[in-house]
Write a protein that holds these residues in place. Structure first.
Motif, PDB file in Angstrom:
ATOM      1  N   ALA A   1      23.911  24.696   4.577  1.00  0.00           N
ATOM      2  CA  ALA A   1      22.875  24.096   5.433  1.00  0.00           C
ATOM      3  C   ALA A   1      22.707  24.914   6.710  1.00  0.00           C
ATOM      4  O   ALA A   1      21.581  25.164   7.167  1.00  0.00           O
ATOM      5  CB  ALA A   1      23.246  22.649   5.760  1.00  0.00           C
ATOM      6  N   TRP A   2      23.809  25.338   7.290  1.00  0.00           N
ATOM      7  CA  TRP A   2      23.772  26.136   8.516  1.00  0.00           C
ATOM      8  C   TRP A   2      23.023  27.448   8.270  1.00  0.00           C
ATOM      9  O   TRP A   2      22.173  27.860   9.072  1.00  0.00           O
ATOM     10  CB  TRP A   2      25.201  26.397   8.987  1.00  0.00           C
ATOM     11  CG  TRP A   2      25.308  27.236  10.210  1.00  0.00           C
ATOM     12  CD1 TRP A   2      25.134  26.845  11.500  1.00  0.00           C
ATOM     13  CD2 TRP A   2      25.616  28.635  10.249  1.00  0.00           C
ATOM     14  NE1 TRP A   2      25.318  27.911  12.346  1.00  0.00           N
ATOM     15  CE2 TRP A   2      25.620  29.024  11.592  1.00  0.00           C
ATOM     16  CE3 TRP A   2      25.894  29.584   9.280  1.00  0.00           C
ATOM     17  CZ2 TRP A   2      25.888  30.317  11.998  1.00  0.00           C
ATOM     18  CZ3 TRP A   2      26.163  30.884   9.681  1.00  0.00           C
ATOM     19  CH2 TRP A   2      26.150  31.239  11.029  1.00  0.00           C
ATOM     20  N   MET A   3      23.336  28.103   7.141  1.00  0.00           N
ATOM     21  CA  MET A   3      22.687  29.373   6.824  1.00  0.00           C
ATOM     22  C   MET A   3      21.198  29.173   6.547  1.00  0.00           C
ATOM     23  O   MET A   3      20.374  30.002   6.945  1.00  0.00           O
ATOM     24  CB  MET A   3      23.367  30.046   5.626  1.00  0.00           C
ATOM     25  CG  MET A   3      22.777  31.396   5.272  1.00  0.00           C
ATOM     26  SD  MET A   3      22.708  32.593   6.637  1.00  0.00           S
ATOM     27  CE  MET A   3      24.421  32.939   6.871  1.00  0.00           C
ATOM     28  N   MET A   4      20.837  28.075   5.893  1.00  0.00           N
ATOM     29  CA  MET A   4      19.414  27.799   5.646  1.00  0.00           C
ATOM     30  C   MET A   4      18.671  27.671   6.977  1.00  0.00           C
ATOM     31  O   MET A   4      17.576  28.204   7.142  1.00  0.00           O
ATOM     32  CB  MET A   4      19.243  26.532   4.818  1.00  0.00           C
ATOM     33  CG  MET A   4      17.794  26.152   4.557  1.00  0.00           C
ATOM     34  SD  MET A   4      16.804  27.417   3.743  1.00  0.00           S
ATOM     35  CE  MET A   4      17.358  27.229   2.060  1.00  0.00           C
TER      36      MET A   4
ATOM     37  N   ALA B   1      14.860  32.570  11.563  1.00  0.00           N
ATOM     38  CA  ALA B   1      14.609  34.008  11.637  1.00  0.00           C
ATOM     39  C   ALA B   1      13.259  34.385  11.036  1.00  0.00           C
ATOM     40  O   ALA B   1      12.660  35.383  11.447  1.00  0.00           O
ATOM     41  CB  ALA B   1      15.723  34.768  10.923  1.00  0.00           C
ATOM     42  N   GLY B   2      12.775  33.622  10.065  1.00  0.00           N
ATOM     43  CA  GLY B   2      11.486  33.923   9.443  1.00  0.00           C
ATOM     44  C   GLY B   2      11.495  35.263   8.734  1.00  0.00           C
ATOM     45  O   GLY B   2      12.469  35.636   8.088  1.00  0.00           O
ATOM     46  N   LYS B   3      10.402  36.025   8.887  1.00  0.00           N
ATOM     47  CA  LYS B   3      10.254  37.319   8.203  1.00  0.00           C
ATOM     48  C   LYS B   3      11.216  38.380   8.741  1.00  0.00           C
ATOM     49  O   LYS B   3      11.483  39.371   8.075  1.00  0.00           O
ATOM     50  CB  LYS B   3       8.807  37.831   8.325  1.00  0.00           C
ATOM     51  CG  LYS B   3       7.812  36.987   7.578  1.00  0.00           C
ATOM     52  CD  LYS B   3       8.054  37.097   6.087  1.00  0.00           C
ATOM     53  CE  LYS B   3       7.064  36.231   5.330  1.00  0.00           C
ATOM     54  NZ  LYS B   3       7.457  36.074   3.943  1.00  0.00           N
ATOM     55  N   ARG B   4      11.704  38.192   9.958  1.00  0.00           N
ATOM     56  CA  ARG B   4      12.659  39.139  10.545  1.00  0.00           C
ATOM     57  C   ARG B   4      13.948  39.177   9.729  1.00  0.00           C
ATOM     58  O   ARG B   4      14.568  40.217   9.559  1.00  0.00           O
ATOM     59  CB  ARG B   4      12.954  38.710  11.991  1.00  0.00           C
ATOM     60  CG  ARG B   4      13.984  39.517  12.703  1.00  0.00           C
ATOM     61  CD  ARG B   4      14.109  39.094  14.159  1.00  0.00           C
ATOM     62  NE  ARG B   4      14.068  37.655  14.362  1.00  0.00           N
ATOM     63  CZ  ARG B   4      15.148  36.876  14.492  1.00  0.00           C
ATOM     64  NH1 ARG B   4      16.343  37.403  14.431  1.00  0.00           N
ATOM     65  NH2 ARG B   4      15.027  35.580  14.687  1.00  0.00           N
ATOM     66  N   GLY B   5      14.372  38.021   9.217  1.00  0.00           N
ATOM     67  CA  GLY B   5      15.588  37.954   8.419  1.00  0.00           C
ATOM     68  C   GLY B   5      16.838  37.842   9.279  1.00  0.00           C
ATOM     69  O   GLY B   5      16.781  37.859  10.513  1.00  0.00           O
ATOM     70  N   VAL B   6      17.961  37.743   8.616  1.00  0.00           N
ATOM     71  CA  VAL B   6      19.259  37.553   9.276  1.00  0.00           C
ATOM     72  C   VAL B   6      20.214  38.638   8.816  1.00  0.00           C
ATOM     73  O   VAL B   6      20.247  38.984   7.632  1.00  0.00           O
ATOM     74  CB  VAL B   6      19.846  36.167   8.908  1.00  0.00           C
ATOM     75  CG1 VAL B   6      21.253  36.005   9.420  1.00  0.00           C
ATOM     76  CG2 VAL B   6      18.969  35.057   9.435  1.00  0.00           C
TER      77      VAL B   6
END
Length: 145
Positions: free
Chosen positions: A71-74, A80-85
């Protein structure tokens, strides 16, 4: 019948310099250990609540409930959107690849792009992007006390 002599950890302040060590050891039996010592409890009385998030998968509207680190990662991927993580964006020690694995196992499409980075420990890291369009419906995040 004599009681057995147990070896105990002894602090230097417990010793009488005028008493031979052998006599001190004879006095220290199981019966001389106080029984009313406080018991250390390492397990909390109530388990901490897991962080939860419910997402709606677009466009069909199905919902999925995630718990814990998934859940935290989601949340992080949606923020972050399109930028990503990348692991560089998150706290040290977070097992990003495992949490991505948990989300993929739930059916979410997450792309991985490998990027090089410089610095004193040059190497590669991954950038994860959520490709499945989702909307957070219920964010039951738990704030650490």
């Amino acid at each position: 019948m004599n009681s057995p002599v147990w070896r105990l950890a002894v602090h230097a302040s417990d010793l009488n310099p005028m008493q031979p060590l052998a006599e001190f050891r004879k006095e220290q039996t199981m019966h001389s250990i106080p029984a009313d010592l406080p018991i250390a409890k390492s397990i909390p009385a109530t388990a901490p609540k897991k962080s939860t998030v419910t997402v709606r998968i677009e466009p069909d509207g199905r919902t999925k409930r995630l718990e814990g680190r998934a859940a935290w990662m989601m949340r992080k991927l949606v923020e972050a959107g399109k930028r990503g993580v990348t692991p560089l964006d998150l706290p040290t020690g977070v097992r990003v690849a495992h949490y991505i694995f948990l989300l993929r196992r739930e059916g979410f499409i997450i792309s991985t792009e490998h990027e090089s980075h410089g610095g004193p420990w040059a190497g590669q890291h991954a950038r994860y992007r959520l490709e499945t369009p989702v909307t957070i419906v219920d964010d039951g995040s738990v704030v650490a006390a």
